[in-house]
Enzyme design. Structure first.
Site, short mmCIF file in Angstrom:
data_model
loop_
_atom_site.label_atom_id
_atom_site.label_comp_id
_atom_site.label_asym_id
_atom_site.label_seq_id
_atom_site.Cartn_x
_atom_site.Cartn_y
_atom_site.Cartn_z
N THR A 133 47.37 56.32 -33.69
CA THR A 133 47.86 56.66 -34.80
C THR A 133 46.84 57.82 -35.07
O THR A 133 45.93 57.43 -35.52
CB THR A 133 48.12 55.66 -35.87
OG1 THR A 133 49.06 54.70 -35.27
CG2 THR A 133 48.83 56.32 -37.07
N LYS A 148 55.83 58.08 -37.74
CA LYS A 148 55.14 56.82 -37.93
C LYS A 148 54.21 56.61 -39.38
O LYS A 148 54.48 55.76 -39.97
CB LYS A 148 53.87 56.98 -36.95
CG LYS A 148 52.64 55.91 -37.44
CD LYS A 148 52.96 54.43 -36.65
CE LYS A 148 51.84 53.65 -37.06
NZ LYS A 148 52.02 52.17 -36.71
N LYS A 173 44.40 53.51 -43.47
CA LYS A 173 44.19 54.48 -42.61
C LYS A 173 45.77 55.33 -42.57
O LYS A 173 45.81 56.54 -42.75
CB LYS A 173 43.86 54.09 -41.37
CG LYS A 173 43.97 55.17 -40.26
CD LYS A 173 43.85 54.70 -38.96
CE LYS A 173 44.34 55.72 -37.94
NZ LYS A 173 44.17 55.26 -36.45
P1 NAD Z 1 40.39 49.29 -31.60
O1 NAD Z 1 39.43 49.96 -32.30
O2 NAD Z 1 40.41 47.86 -31.22
O3 NAD Z 1 40.37 50.23 -30.05
C1 NAD Z 1 39.90 51.48 -29.86
C2 NAD Z 1 39.06 51.59 -28.58
O4 NAD Z 1 38.72 52.83 -28.27
C3 NAD Z 1 37.99 50.75 -28.71
O5 NAD Z 1 37.68 49.87 -27.83
C4 NAD Z 1 36.99 51.77 -28.46
O6 NAD Z 1 35.69 51.26 -27.61
C5 NAD Z 1 37.66 52.95 -27.95
N1 NAD Z 1 37.09 54.21 -27.87
C6 NAD Z 1 36.52 54.60 -29.15
N2 NAD Z 1 36.11 56.11 -28.75
C7 NAD Z 1 36.26 56.13 -27.33
C8 NAD Z 1 36.11 57.28 -26.38
N3 NAD Z 1 35.51 58.32 -27.07
N4 NAD Z 1 36.26 57.15 -25.38
C9 NAD Z 1 36.96 55.93 -24.76
N5 NAD Z 1 37.04 54.87 -25.47
C10 NAD Z 1 36.64 54.99 -26.83
O7 NAD Z 1 41.66 49.70 -32.32
P2 NAD Z 1 43.25 49.51 -31.74
O8 NAD Z 1 43.58 48.21 -32.93
O9 NAD Z 1 43.44 49.07 -30.58
O10 NAD Z 1 43.84 50.44 -32.50
C11 NAD Z 1 44.18 51.66 -31.54
C12 NAD Z 1 45.00 52.82 -32.34
O11 NAD Z 1 46.54 52.40 -32.38
C13 NAD Z 1 44.56 53.22 -33.53
O12 NAD Z 1 45.07 54.58 -33.53
C14 NAD Z 1 45.43 52.32 -34.50
O13 NAD Z 1 45.86 53.10 -35.68
C15 NAD Z 1 46.88 52.33 -33.94
N6 NAD Z 1 47.27 50.95 -33.87
C16 NAD Z 1 46.76 49.90 -34.23
C17 NAD Z 1 47.58 48.81 -34.63
C18 NAD Z 1 46.81 47.62 -34.67
O14 NAD Z 1 47.66 46.42 -35.10
N7 NAD Z 1 45.77 47.24 -34.32
C19 NAD Z 1 49.00 48.77 -34.93
C20 NAD Z 1 49.76 50.24 -34.65
C21 NAD Z 1 48.79 51.30 -34.43
#
Ligand code: NAD
Length: 291
Positions: free
Chosen positions: A87, A162, A237
């Site tokens: 997102t 979204k 966010k």
């Molecule tokens: P998270 O923080 O668990 O995962 C993000 C991952 O990206 C981490 O493992 C981090 O180490 C990695 N990362 C960061 N910078 C990086 C880089 N430069 N290179 C490689 N890896 C890198 O977050 P999440 O909950 O998995 O969410 C991911 C996305 O999905 C976000 O944009 C969030 O808004 C969206 N989202 C999350 C949910 C939820 O319920 N968690 C629901 C819908 C959408």
């Protein structure tokens, strides 16, 4: 299909796992030490992206997406698809898509709804922006990771859908919590109010599928002491992204702004961080009018 996967966090890891389970050849990278069984883990984003038909990103925000995209675009195969499921702000999605077009790559913005549970179960909903050609290539992957993929329009349309959806969700959750807190102060039984609202004109997903009152309605984070679920800081966010988008097109969103301000207070000045976004109910219930 040969797939690169960058960003294997709470959402990315189970999505990658489902692709592996469906027989795809997945090469993954994350800054953190994450393992997904059956996936080839590599040490750089470039290695994960090189020679793949589709590269999926699932990253925290638009700034990180832009920097990862700049890193991997030079090594991606011509005609490959950069499929971003994070997102992020609409502007970052459009900029990355434009850069991909210049580099001879296809791009899709495909944020998801359904949370960690949906990622694990392969029941996410994808909201997709980009060309028909790119959508057709990614469609079989959406079918594995999700239950529905809506092609919303050109680049940025997925992110737009979204944040509009989640602006409705944030506003509706606050409204639902306000009503249940008011009802309690009026001496009304919450399960009776649920019976009425869930079948009347006040109904919404927040009441019917995710009731913020413990012990009332279907099982929800309220029944687990408001452990997320969907954390209040993630709601914040998305609400902030909605207001950034609204500002960019001069759209008037007074309730979206009010919801943003309230979740900002809850997360940054109170105890909302790490709690489910439906914990807005005990927060409101504990306060008196004008407090
Ligand atoms: P998270 O923080 O668990 O995962 C993000 C991952 O990206 C981490 O493992 C981090 O180490 C990695 N990362 C960061 N910078 C990086 C880089 N430069 N290179 C490689 N890896 C890198 O977050 P999440 O909950 O998995 O969410 C991911 C996305 O999905 C976000 O944009 C969030 O808004 C969206 N989202 C999350 C949910 C939820 O319920 N968690 C629901 C819908 C959408």
């Amino acid at each position: 299909m040969k797939i690169g996967f960058i960003g294997l966090g709470n959402m990315g890891a189970p999505m990658a796992r489902n692709l592996v389970a469906a027989g795809h050849e997945v090469t993954g990278f994350d800054l953190a030490p994450v393992e997904v069984e059956g996936m080839t883990k590599v040490a750089t984003a470039e290695e994960a992206a090189k020679g793949q038909e589709v590269v999926i990103t699932m990253l925290p925000n638009g700034q990180i997406l832009r920097s990862v995209a700049a890193q991997i675009m030079p090594v991606m195969a011509q005609g490959a698809v950069l499929l971003d499921c994070s997102t992020v702000d609409v502007e970052s999605a459009r900029q990355v898509a434009q850069d991909c077009a210049t580099a001879g790559l296809l791009a899709l913005d495909a944020p998801v709804s359904g949370g960690i549970g949906g990622a694990q179960a392969g029941t996410l909903t994808f909201m997709v922006g980009g060309s028909d050609a790119a959508f057709a290539i990614a469609k079989p992957l959406f079918d594995i990771m999700g239950q529905k993929a809506v092609h919303c329009g050109e680049s940025g349309a997925g992110q737009g859908a979204k944040i509009c959806n989640n602006m409705i969700l944030g506003i509706t959750m606050i409204g639902t919590c306000e009503a249940f807190a008011l009802a309690d102060k009026l001496g009304l039984d919450a399960s009776k109010l649920f019976d009425v609202v869930s079948t009347s004109s006040g109904y919404s997903w927040s009441t019917n599928a995710y009731c913020p009152v413990p012990g009332v309605g279907p099982n929800s984070p309220a029944d687990r002491d408001y452990q997320p679920g969907f954390a209040a800081e993630l709601m914040l966010k998305d609400l902030r992204l909605s207001q950034q988008a609204a500002e960019s097109v001069a759209a008037d969103t007074p309730l979206g702004q009010a919801a943003t301000d309230l979740y900002a207070t809850f997360v940054e000045k109170e105890d909302g961080k790490g709690r489910d976004f439906s914990a807005m109910l005990p927060r409101l219930a504990a306060r008196a009018r004008g407090q």
